[in-house]
Enzyme design. Structure first.
Site, PDB file in Angstrom:
ATOM      1  CG  HIS A 168       2.945  -5.726   2.760  1.00 25.57           C
ATOM      2  ND1 HIS A 168       1.618  -5.601   3.066  1.00 25.57           N
ATOM      3  CD2 HIS A 168       3.528  -4.554   3.105  1.00 25.57           C
ATOM      4  CE1 HIS A 168       1.389  -4.400   3.578  1.00 25.57           C
ATOM      5  NE2 HIS A 168       2.545  -3.752   3.606  1.00 25.57           N
ATOM      6  CE1 TYR A 198       2.657 -12.426   1.286  1.00 27.52           C
ATOM      7  CE2 TYR A 198       1.827 -10.175   1.297  1.00 27.52           C
ATOM      8  CZ  TYR A 198       2.029 -11.377   1.949  1.00 27.52           C
ATOM      9  OH  TYR A 198       1.626 -11.537   3.239  1.00 27.52           O
ATOM     10  CG  HIS A 214      -0.617  -6.743  -2.213  1.00 28.29           C
ATOM     11  ND1 HIS A 214       0.523  -6.082  -1.818  1.00 28.29           N
ATOM     12  CD2 HIS A 214      -1.110  -7.339  -1.093  1.00 28.29           C
ATOM     13  CE1 HIS A 214       0.713  -6.274  -0.525  1.00 28.29           C
ATOM     14  NE2 HIS A 214      -0.266  -7.034  -0.054  1.00 28.29           N
TER      15      HIS A 214
END
Length: 375
Positions: free
Chosen positions: A189, A191, A186
């Site tokens: 977004h 992070y 990931h």
């Protein structure tokens, strides 16, 4: 494209067209996004979770778990799923078995929240870590959170970064031990990985900051370490170069997206999962002129798009060759039989956004109805 082929016919709904992604033969050209799907699942598994996996797995050919953090420092919320200790590995196994029993592919999404966390969620009440020591400002881009939910971060020292990279590697190993088919890193977004890549957040002066190449160094070191551990055929990467989630925007998002897409080719990454430019925040689609086409052309693996897609524009995106797969999150959560509804062009259940980020295992998670009869 180097590693994906589809077998569409004029009579086939594009989203329901089988797609081959190297070793994975998918029955459809869409994926079930992990968004909100297992967001607050605890480390131990209930029979309810297994039954849910059994009931839904056969309806999507490619599943992703939602945000399994790779060590205790990566936590954002309470009750989030993890993959760093034996108990968690064992807890995932019955869920994975249930998904596999229906012939679906299951990837574990690995993330680290970075500064999007609070010291109450950190071991020993420590400050969360990031590329920077800049805190989130008073107004957050995510409607579910406010700035007082986040503790000002501690900037990672250069010598600490290899340890974080290694945590991702170990998490990938654990995911494969648990039985996952692969992992999705990931990098989107707002992070931790995104906090390194985006120039409005990363204010470092070492070789992890400054130039585009330096800002992407951490992300690519994670990709390299995970790939070396489990093999490129098991690794996907999620990116959102155009998004400003959690105040992590970039002044040249297309340049960032293309650079990352090209760089992933070095590692023969299985797929690149990109968020559409229109989803600049978590909750609202914006009119925009930007496109993922340059990234699609730059990347040699399978390409997955996400971000506010409907049945109509998802079919159009696949038919026009703008993507190989379309990821659905909110629609899949509210419609556990989404493929059947798409096939019949049946009405969809409306999702309840207020229930997305709760710990309740039923409300907003297992209580959406299936179609009872064909219209």
């Amino acid at each position: 494209m180097e590693n994906g082929t589809s077998s569409a016919t004029n009579q086939t709904i594009p989203l329901l067209t089988p797609f081959s992604m190297r070793n994975f033969n998918l029955s459809h050209s869409y994926a079930r996004d992990g968004e909100n799907e297992i967001i607050r699942q605890r480390s131990t598994t209930s029979r309810r979770h297994v039954l849910l996996s059994e009931s839904n797995a056969g309806r999507s050919s490619h599943h992703r778990s939602h945000r399994s953090f790779r060590n205790r420092h990566g936590v954002r919320y309470h009750d989030m799923p993890g993959i760093w200790k034996k108990e968690q590995i064992e807890a995932w196994k019955p869920i994975i078995d249930a998904v596999h029993s229906n012939g679906a592919v299951f990837f574990c999404q690995l993330w680290h929240a970075g500064r999007v966390s609070h010291r109450d969620s950190q071991p020993n009440g420590e400050a969360p870590i990031s590329s920077t020591d800049k805190p989130l400002a008073e107004t957050s881009s995510n409607e579910f959170t406010t700035s007082d939910e986040f503790t000002p971060p501690r900037r990672l020292r250069t010598d600490e970064i290899p340890n974080i990279v290694n945590d991702f590697r170990l998490a990938a190993r654990n995911a494969i031990e648990a039985g996952f088919d692969g992992v999705e890193i990931h990098g989107a977004h707002g992070y931790l990985i995104d906090q390194f890549m985006k120039d409005t957040v990363n204010d470092r002066t070492d070789f992890y900051g400054g130039s585009l190449e330096n800002r992407c160094r951490f992300a690519l070191e994670v990709v390299e370490a995970v790939t070396n551990e489990i093999g490129s055929d098991r690794v996907g990467v999620r990116l959102s170069p155009f998004a400003n989630y959690m105040q992590s925007g970039d002044t040249e998002p297309q340049k960032l997206g293309v650079y990352m897409a090209k760089s992933l080719n070095r590692f023969r990454t299985l797929y690149c999962h990109m968020v559409e430019p229109r989803m600049k925040t978590a909750t609202e689609a914006f009119e925009c002129t930007e496109s993922l086409t340059p990234m699609r052309k730059a990347f040699e693996g399978a390409f997955i798009v996400a971000g506010g897609y409907t049945r109509e524009d998802g079919n159009k995106a696949v038919a026009e060759g703008r993507t190989d797969l379309v990821a659905y999150g909110r629609l899949f959560l509210a419609n556990p039989d989404l493929p059947r509804r798409f096939k019949l062009d049946a009405p969809l259940n409306k999702y309840d956004r207020t229930s997305f980020y709760t710990s309740d295992p039923v409300v907003g998670y297992t209580d959406y109805p299936f179609l009872e009869t064909e219209p």
